[in-house]
Design a protein around this motif. Structure first.
Motif, PDB file in Angstrom:
ATOM      1  N   LEU A 118       0.863  -1.175   0.000  1.00  0.00           N
ATOM      2  CA  LEU A 118       0.000   0.000   0.000  1.00  0.00           C
ATOM      3  C   LEU A 118       0.901   1.228   0.000  1.00  0.00           C
ATOM      4  O   LEU A 118       1.847   1.298   0.792  1.00  0.00           O
ATOM      5  N   THR A 119       0.605   2.178  -0.886  1.00  0.00           N
ATOM      6  CA  THR A 119       1.459   3.353  -1.035  1.00  0.00           C
ATOM      7  C   THR A 119       0.606   4.611  -1.166  1.00  0.00           C
ATOM      8  O   THR A 119      -0.379   4.621  -1.902  1.00  0.00           O
ATOM      9  N   ASN A 120       1.000   5.652  -0.428  1.00  0.00           N
ATOM     10  CA  ASN A 120       0.448   6.983  -0.659  1.00  0.00           C
ATOM     11  C   ASN A 120       1.588   7.979  -0.515  1.00  0.00           C
ATOM     12  O   ASN A 120       2.742   7.579  -0.366  1.00  0.00           O
ATOM     13  N   ASP A 121       1.283   9.263  -0.565  1.00  0.00           N
ATOM     14  CA  ASP A 121       2.348  10.264  -0.499  1.00  0.00           C
ATOM     15  C   ASP A 121       2.982  10.375   0.883  1.00  0.00           C
ATOM     16  O   ASP A 121       3.939  11.117   1.072  1.00  0.00           O
ATOM     17  N   ALA A 122       2.478   9.609   1.864  1.00  0.00           N
ATOM     18  CA  ALA A 122       3.027   9.645   3.218  1.00  0.00           C
ATOM     19  C   ALA A 122       3.853   8.403   3.562  1.00  0.00           C
ATOM     20  O   ALA A 122       4.440   8.343   4.634  1.00  0.00           O
ATOM     21  N   GLY A 123       3.876   7.398   2.660  1.00  0.00           N
ATOM     22  CA  GLY A 123       4.670   6.214   2.973  1.00  0.00           C
ATOM     23  C   GLY A 123       4.262   4.984   2.195  1.00  0.00           C
ATOM     24  O   GLY A 123       3.460   5.037   1.271  1.00  0.00           O
ATOM     25  N   ARG A 124       4.836   3.842   2.650  1.00  0.00           N
ATOM     26  CA  ARG A 124       4.603   2.545   2.004  1.00  0.00           C
ATOM     27  C   ARG A 124       4.508   1.492   3.098  1.00  0.00           C
ATOM     28  O   ARG A 124       5.303   1.478   4.024  1.00  0.00           O
ATOM     29  N   TRP A 125       3.522   0.557   2.943  1.00  0.00           N
ATOM     30  CA  TRP A 125       3.281  -0.471   3.938  1.00  0.00           C
ATOM     31  C   TRP A 125       3.033  -1.800   3.243  1.00  0.00           C
ATOM     32  O   TRP A 125       2.547  -1.849   2.125  1.00  0.00           O
ATOM     33  N   PHE A 126       3.343  -2.900   3.944  1.00  0.00           N
ATOM     34  CA  PHE A 126       3.171  -4.241   3.397  1.00  0.00           C
ATOM     35  C   PHE A 126       2.227  -5.034   4.286  1.00  0.00           C
ATOM     36  O   PHE A 126       2.274  -4.931   5.509  1.00  0.00           O
ATOM     37  N   VAL A 127       1.377  -5.864   3.658  1.00  0.00           N
ATOM     38  CA  VAL A 127       0.471  -6.734   4.399  1.00  0.00           C
ATOM     39  C   VAL A 127       0.243  -8.003   3.585  1.00  0.00           C
ATOM     40  O   VAL A 127       0.286  -7.974   2.353  1.00  0.00           O
ATOM     41  N   THR A 128       0.016  -9.117   4.274  1.00  0.00           N
ATOM     42  CA  THR A 128      -0.384 -10.365   3.632  1.00  0.00           C
ATOM     43  C   THR A 128      -1.868 -10.552   3.902  1.00  0.00           C
ATOM     44  O   THR A 128      -2.316 -10.442   5.043  1.00  0.00           O
ATOM     45  N   THR A 129      -2.629 -10.844   2.837  1.00  0.00           N
ATOM     46  CA  THR A 129      -4.090 -10.901   2.948  1.00  0.00           C
ATOM     47  C   THR A 129      -4.560 -12.252   3.445  1.00  0.00           C
ATOM     48  O   THR A 129      -3.902 -13.255   3.204  1.00  0.00           O
ATOM     49  N   PRO A 130      -5.729 -12.284   4.107  1.00  0.00           N
ATOM     50  CA  PRO A 130      -6.401 -11.093   4.619  1.00  0.00           C
ATOM     51  C   PRO A 130      -5.651 -10.581   5.846  1.00  0.00           C
ATOM     52  O   PRO A 130      -5.190 -11.364   6.662  1.00  0.00           O
ATOM     53  N   GLY A 131      -5.510  -9.294   5.927  1.00  0.00           N
ATOM     54  CA  GLY A 131      -4.771  -8.743   7.049  1.00  0.00           C
ATOM     55  C   GLY A 131      -5.045  -7.270   7.247  1.00  0.00           C
ATOM     56  O   GLY A 131      -5.534  -6.580   6.361  1.00  0.00           O
ATOM     57  N   ARG A 132      -4.702  -6.830   8.434  1.00  0.00           N
ATOM     58  CA  ARG A 132      -4.860  -5.416   8.787  1.00  0.00           C
ATOM     59  C   ARG A 132      -3.494  -4.762   8.812  1.00  0.00           C
ATOM     60  O   ARG A 132      -2.509  -5.379   9.207  1.00  0.00           O
ATOM     61  N   VAL A 133      -3.472  -3.500   8.401  1.00  0.00           N
ATOM     62  CA  VAL A 133      -2.230  -2.740   8.402  1.00  0.00           C
ATOM     63  C   VAL A 133      -2.555  -1.291   8.779  1.00  0.00           C
ATOM     64  O   VAL A 133      -3.611  -0.775   8.424  1.00  0.00           O
ATOM     65  N   SER A 134      -1.653  -0.677   9.506  1.00  0.00           N
ATOM     66  CA  SER A 134      -1.810   0.721   9.901  1.00  0.00           C
ATOM     67  C   SER A 134      -1.094   1.591   8.873  1.00  0.00           C
ATOM     68  O   SER A 134       0.105   1.429   8.648  1.00  0.00           O
ATOM     69  N   VAL A 135      -1.856   2.480   8.225  1.00  0.00           N
ATOM     70  CA  VAL A 135      -1.288   3.380   7.216  1.00  0.00           C
ATOM     71  C   VAL A 135      -1.391   4.806   7.723  1.00  0.00           C
ATOM     72  O   VAL A 135      -2.241   5.135   8.556  1.00  0.00           O
ATOM     73  N   ARG A 136      -0.527   5.657   7.221  1.00  0.00           N
ATOM     74  CA  ARG A 136      -0.595   7.074   7.572  1.00  0.00           C
ATOM     75  C   ARG A 136      -1.646   7.735   6.688  1.00  0.00           C
ATOM     76  O   ARG A 136      -1.644   7.564   5.463  1.00  0.00           O
ATOM     77  N   LYS A 137      -2.528   8.488   7.292  1.00  0.00           N
ATOM     78  CA  LYS A 137      -3.583   9.172   6.550  1.00  0.00           C
ATOM     79  C   LYS A 137      -2.993  10.219   5.621  1.00  0.00           C
ATOM     80  O   LYS A 137      -1.931  10.781   5.894  1.00  0.00           O
ATOM     81  N   SER A 138      -3.717  10.491   4.541  1.00  0.00           N
ATOM     82  CA  SER A 138      -3.297  11.488   3.570  1.00  0.00           C
ATOM     83  C   SER A 138      -4.519  11.981   2.820  1.00  0.00           C
ATOM     84  O   SER A 138      -5.521  11.277   2.716  1.00  0.00           O
TER      85      SER A 138
END
Length: 149
Positions: A48-68
């Motif tokens: 998962l990528t936005n202008d605030a960072g990049r995160w990895f998750v294996t599905t199904p799964g939850r991940v904390s992303v930075r809002k943008s």
């Protein structure tokens, strides 16, 4: 003079009260799931990528992303299972937006847009997987092609 300083301080705090940057967290937990052939597929790696960072998750799964205020790009892939992509728009938090309009005449909205705190992504992200080679199984197309032969 002291009364004037106190009045200014109180007004400044009231104006910032509508600002989500001060009252909302800048992180959001999202659930990512992958679907192929109308069934959930587990064990797919997603970035998962936005202008605030990049995160990895294996599905199904939850991940904390930075809002943008920007889009969230979701790229999923697993050898043999294919690939899936999705782009999700963020939306302004209604409570923070109203607070910004009422208390800060929109100034807080500009701050929240820069920090992303006043914005949210959907809580659940569902990515449709495509088979290797770009083939997407469509039962309607399959029935139609079988009828021709």
């Amino acid at each position: 003079m002291a009364i004037f300083k106190r009045l200014v301080a109180v007004l400044a705090l009231a104006a910032l009260g509508g600002c989500a940057t001060l009252s909302e967290p800048d992180q959001q937990v999202v659930l990512v799931q992958t679907i192929q052939d109308n069934r959930e597929v587990a064990g797919i790696g997603c970035v998962l990528t936005n202008d605030a960072g990049r995160w990895f998750v294996t599905t199904p799964g939850r991940v904390s992303v930075r809002k943008s205020a920007g889009k969230l790009w979701v790229d999923c892939k697993r050898s043999g299972a294919g690939v899936g992509q999705d782009v999700v728009d963020s939306r302004a938090n209604a409570g923070a937006l109203m607070g910004n309009v009422v208390l800060t005449a929109g100034l807080g909205y500009l701050v929240d847009k820069r920090t992303g705190a006043g914005f949210e992504y959907p809580d659940t992200l569902t990515v449709l997987m495509r088979r290797p080679g770009g083939y997407v199984e469509d039962p309607v197309d399959e029935v139609a092609s079988n009828a021709l032969y």
